[in-house]
Design an enzyme around this catalytic site. Structure first.
Site, PDB file in Angstrom:
ATOM      1  N   SER A 110      -8.743   2.353  -2.810  1.00 27.43           N
ATOM      2  CA  SER A 110      -9.454   2.788  -4.012  1.00 27.43           C
ATOM      3  C   SER A 110      -8.574   2.896  -5.241  1.00 27.43           C
ATOM      4  O   SER A 110      -9.075   2.958  -6.367  1.00 27.43           O
ATOM      5  CB  SER A 110     -10.151   4.131  -3.757  1.00 27.43           C
ATOM      6  OG  SER A 110      -9.199   5.126  -3.437  1.00 27.43           O
ATOM      7  N   SER A 111      -7.236   2.905  -5.048  1.00 26.35           N
ATOM      8  CA  SER A 111      -6.357   3.057  -6.206  1.00 26.35           C
ATOM      9  C   SER A 111      -4.967   2.560  -5.860  1.00 26.35           C
ATOM     10  O   SER A 111      -4.663   2.231  -4.708  1.00 26.35           O
ATOM     11  CB  SER A 111      -6.293   4.526  -6.661  1.00 26.35           C
ATOM     12  OG  SER A 111      -5.720   5.330  -5.638  1.00 26.35           O
ATOM     13  N   GLY A 112      -4.113   2.483  -6.888  1.00 33.08           N
ATOM     14  CA  GLY A 112      -2.703   2.231  -6.689  1.00 33.08           C
ATOM     15  C   GLY A 112      -2.382   0.932  -5.966  1.00 33.08           C
ATOM     16  O   GLY A 112      -2.963  -0.120  -6.226  1.00 33.08           O
ATOM     17  N   ILE A 113      -1.431   1.002  -5.028  1.00 34.52           N
ATOM     18  CA  ILE A 113      -0.971  -0.168  -4.299  1.00 34.52           C
ATOM     19  C   ILE A 113      -2.098  -0.802  -3.503  1.00 34.52           C
ATOM     20  O   ILE A 113      -2.201  -2.035  -3.421  1.00 34.52           O
ATOM     21  CB  ILE A 113       0.213   0.213  -3.386  1.00 34.52           C
ATOM     22  CG1 ILE A 113       1.438   0.583  -4.235  1.00 34.52           C
ATOM     23  CG2 ILE A 113       0.560  -0.927  -2.432  1.00 34.52           C
ATOM     24  CD1 ILE A 113       2.608   1.135  -3.434  1.00 34.52           C
ATOM     25  N   GLY A 114      -2.959   0.009  -2.917  1.00 35.68           N
ATOM     26  CA  GLY A 114      -4.072  -0.527  -2.138  1.00 35.68           C
ATOM     27  C   GLY A 114      -5.030  -1.332  -2.987  1.00 35.68           C
ATOM     28  O   GLY A 114      -5.515  -2.396  -2.573  1.00 35.68           O
TER      29      GLY A 114
ATOM     30  N   TYR B  94       6.179  15.416   3.589  1.00 32.39           N
ATOM     31  CA  TYR B  94       6.026  13.986   3.314  1.00 32.39           C
ATOM     32  C   TYR B  94       7.184  13.201   3.914  1.00 32.39           C
ATOM     33  O   TYR B  94       6.992  12.149   4.545  1.00 32.39           O
ATOM     34  CB  TYR B  94       5.949  13.784   1.801  1.00 32.39           C
ATOM     35  CG  TYR B  94       5.610  12.389   1.358  1.00 32.39           C
ATOM     36  CD1 TYR B  94       4.345  11.854   1.585  1.00 32.39           C
ATOM     37  CD2 TYR B  94       6.550  11.610   0.686  1.00 32.39           C
ATOM     38  CE1 TYR B  94       4.022  10.576   1.157  1.00 32.39           C
ATOM     39  CE2 TYR B  94       6.236  10.325   0.252  1.00 32.39           C
ATOM     40  CZ  TYR B  94       4.964   9.814   0.493  1.00 32.39           C
ATOM     41  OH  TYR B  94       4.653   8.542   0.076  1.00 32.39           O
TER      42      TYR B  94
ATOM     43  N   SER C 254       7.846   4.532   2.396  1.00 29.84           N
ATOM     44  CA  SER C 254       8.365   5.098   1.152  1.00 29.84           C
ATOM     45  C   SER C 254       9.883   5.141   1.220  1.00 29.84           C
ATOM     46  O   SER C 254      10.465   5.137   2.317  1.00 29.84           O
ATOM     47  CB  SER C 254       7.831   6.523   0.961  1.00 29.84           C
ATOM     48  OG  SER C 254       8.430   7.163  -0.147  1.00 29.84           O
TER      49      SER C 254
END
Length: 217
Positions: free
Chosen positions: A19-23, A158, A145
């Site tokens: 739905s956002s960003g890298i995806g 994280y 990451s």
């Protein structure tokens, strides 16, 4: 973008957290070069940018997938295989950051970060592997990451999840290569996306008496 030795249909990619960003960018890039992209999100109906890409590029199809739910993952992956007969690529992108050092974190927060960022990756990957192994073809790309390589301060939960993902995928890669399935990780640094706006934990709600207050800002 095609595997002619199997069928003449476009290769099929499943992208989590699309739905956002890298995806979102990955969905657009794959569809633009001819892939059939199953772009998944917990609530794809509310993802305006993703819906825009689906309307623009006919190869993009939106489906609901909550990586923290066994039922949601099994239902989504099984329906894709039933409808399309194959999954050639899985991009594990769903996840969220979490700020705070261990003393500041509740066990529920620590558990949630691991559930989303580690167990979510394991759950979806596990669901697609049987079809890839049987076909003796496929690739899993997991967005980890820099935090999975170097532990950064005040990202304890994280960091832990990303280190766990690295260990899982490094071990899995050696085994799955024997079945023609390739495992990769993408260790990103800071990317200009909405990721930081979605980071949970102790960033904006530091109390005056928090002993870590002067260090976290």
């Amino acid at each position: 973008a095609r595997h002619g030795d199997r069928t003449d249909m476009p290769s099929v990619a499943v992208v989590t957290g699309a739905s956002s960003g890298i995806g979102l960018a990955t969905t657009r890039a794959l569809a633009a070069v001819g892939w059939k992209v199953i772009a998944t999100a917990r609530r794809p109906e509310t993802a305006e940018s993703l819906r825009g890409i689906a309307e623009e590029l006919p190869g993009v199809e939106l489906r609901t997938l909550d990586v923290t739910s066994d039922h949601s993952v099994d239902l989504c992956i099984s329906s894709i295989l039933t409808d399309l007969g194959r999954i050639d690529l899985l991009v594990n992108n769903a996840g969220a950051g979490h700020r705070g050092t261990l003393e500041q974190l509740t066990m529920d927060e620590l558990s949630h970060a691991m559930e989303l960022n580690f167990f979510g990756v394991a759950r979806v990957t596990k669901a697609v592997l049987p079809a890839m192994r049987t076909a003796r073809s496929g690739r899993v790309i997991t967005v980890t990451s820099l935090n999975g390589v170097v532990a950064l301060p005040f990202s304890d939960a994280y960091n832990a999840a990303k280190f766990a993902v690295e260990g899982l995928m490094e071990s899995l890669a050696t085994v799955m290569r024997e079945f023609g399935v390739y495992i990769s990780v993408l260790e990103t640094g800071p990317v200009r996306t909405a990721f930081f706006a979605n980071v949970g934990g102790h960033v904006a709600n530091i109390s005056d008496d928090d002993p870590y207050g002067q260090l976290i800002h």
